[in-house]
Enzyme design. Sequence first.
Site, PDB file in Angstrom:
ATOM      1  N   SER A 174      -0.138  -3.374  18.944  1.00  7.84           N
ATOM      2  CA  SER A 174       0.558  -4.571  19.404  1.00  7.84           C
ATOM      3  C   SER A 174       2.024  -4.244  19.688  1.00  7.84           C
ATOM      4  O   SER A 174       2.288  -3.313  20.427  1.00  7.84           O
ATOM      5  CB  SER A 174       0.383  -5.684  18.367  1.00  7.84           C
TER       6      SER A 174
ATOM      7  N   HIS B 288      -7.531  -9.139  17.270  1.00  7.00           N
ATOM      8  CA  HIS B 288      -6.348  -8.369  17.649  1.00  7.00           C
ATOM      9  C   HIS B 288      -6.015  -7.323  16.581  1.00  7.00           C
ATOM     10  O   HIS B 288      -5.850  -7.652  15.412  1.00  7.00           O
ATOM     11  CB  HIS B 288      -5.190  -9.354  17.830  1.00  7.00           C
TER      12      HIS B 288
HETATM   13  C1  MCU Z   1       0.989  -7.519  21.858  1.00  3.06           C
HETATM   14  O1  MCU Z   1       2.144  -7.513  21.046  1.00  3.06           O
HETATM   15  C2  MCU Z   1       2.788  -8.675  20.608  1.00  3.06           C
HETATM   16  C3  MCU Z   1       3.041  -9.659  21.714  1.00  3.06           C
HETATM   17  O2  MCU Z   1       3.829  -9.035  22.721  1.00  3.06           O
HETATM   18  C4  MCU Z   1       3.786 -10.858  21.166  1.00  3.06           C
HETATM   19  O3  MCU Z   1       3.965 -11.856  22.144  1.00  3.06           O
HETATM   20  C5  MCU Z   1       3.078 -11.478  20.001  1.00  3.06           C
HETATM   21  O4  MCU Z   1       3.920 -12.425  19.427  1.00  3.06           O
HETATM   22  O5  MCU Z   1       2.843 -10.490  19.027  1.00  3.06           O
HETATM   23  C6  MCU Z   1       2.084  -9.374  19.428  1.00  3.06           C
HETATM   24  C7  MCU Z   1       2.038  -8.537  18.184  1.00  3.06           C
HETATM   25  O6  MCU Z   1       2.854  -7.671  17.977  1.00  3.06           O
HETATM   26  O7  MCU Z   1       1.131  -8.895  17.240  1.00  3.06           O
HETATM   27  C8  MCU Z   1       1.115  -8.210  16.029  1.00  3.06           C
END
Ligand code: MCU
Length: 414
Positions: free
Chosen positions: A226, A360
Amino acid sequence: GSDPSPSPTNPPQQSSTLTTSRVTVAPPTNTSPAPGGGGTTCPATPSGQGNPVANALNDPFTFHGGGKVSSKADWTCRQAEISKLLQQYELGTLPPKPSSVTASFSGSTLSISVSEGGKSISFSVNINNRPSGSGPHPAIINFGTFGGLPVPAGVATINFNNDEIAQQQDQSSRGKGKFYDIYGSGHSAGALTAWAWGVSRIIDALELTRAQTNIDPARIGVTGCSRNGKGAMVAGALEPRIALTLPEESGAGGSGCWRIATWQKNRGENVQESKQIVTENVWFSTNFNSQVNNVNALPFDHHMLAGLIAPRALYVMENTDMEWLGKVSTYGCMGIARKQWEALGALDSFGYSQVGGNSHCSFPSSQQGSELNAFIGKYLLNNPNAGNTNIFRSTGNQNFDLNSWSPWTVPKLS
Ligand code: MCU
């Protein structure tokens, strides 16, 4: 482990004005030696952003000044140019290697001290699962706490607390962390760049402590999920000593392209785009703030961030389940990024695998045996027979025209 699900926000639609006029760039006035030497001369990079590119991704094989990339030596020059442009408009400046880096290894702790310009910091990382046997052994640097890959036997894992180097709570994290303790809170680097700097210091330390750790600094992988997957991607792009880059569900700002996300957003799809991402956190330089309302003017997109890794090995893992995380924008971006490995005759070192039906940052087992293990086997464990690593697949029903979004020729570079 709770599921760190993203927070899909839906900010009010803003109208953006697309620049249609042609922007001229100054002609190259001087040239610079190619990185890595060899006597090659790189064309100078003209100032300015060049002509806007709409409904397509920029041509990685044409220099900013208009010349064509026609050899591997040219490609090295073009990568240096792309890195410079990415730092200038999006990531912020990656400082050169600091004047002093020292390291020691005790138990499983690698302690790293860095000094530059009269300022010093230190941090440490744990090296876990160090294989026994003669070695030296490869290792994977894992960013932070989200996700995590099943790492096969024979590979050590190094836990990198990236938030210590640059914080990423929210907007209030700007300029906070050990990177900024050295370079100043006003330094242009966003958190992604600061973390890449931290990864480079870990590799410096591994080079210094080789005899004690028995880790081979030439066989290092990097991963994260992420927001930390964005970090893994940028580290692989900015640090050429990384042999294998393994970003997991990095989405927007990682394996997703800005132009594709904005194109989708304009069609009403709830994907994270540049305008939103700069309000969420401090991953990018403040230099990027003035770019996000006109992404077509960027002299690059993230297929070219990935291209800084080519022909080194990159295996991108994505999810099909959430548009916010870049279902289409990562597929399109990496489908076009792949052409850079194609040009270099290196398709065996590029993988994109998008699998749905998992939450996720939970790693789906269908990516493990024949994909992740093949990449780790071939590029970290030196096993040429570890399996097929020329991978481009999605379990989602993708309706994206890779060809119309890459209306340029892919050269054969030698
Ligand atoms: C995919 O990574 C991020 C995303 O860019 C954000 O918008 C969200 O808030 O969090 C994601 C993340 O890091 O989840 C752990």
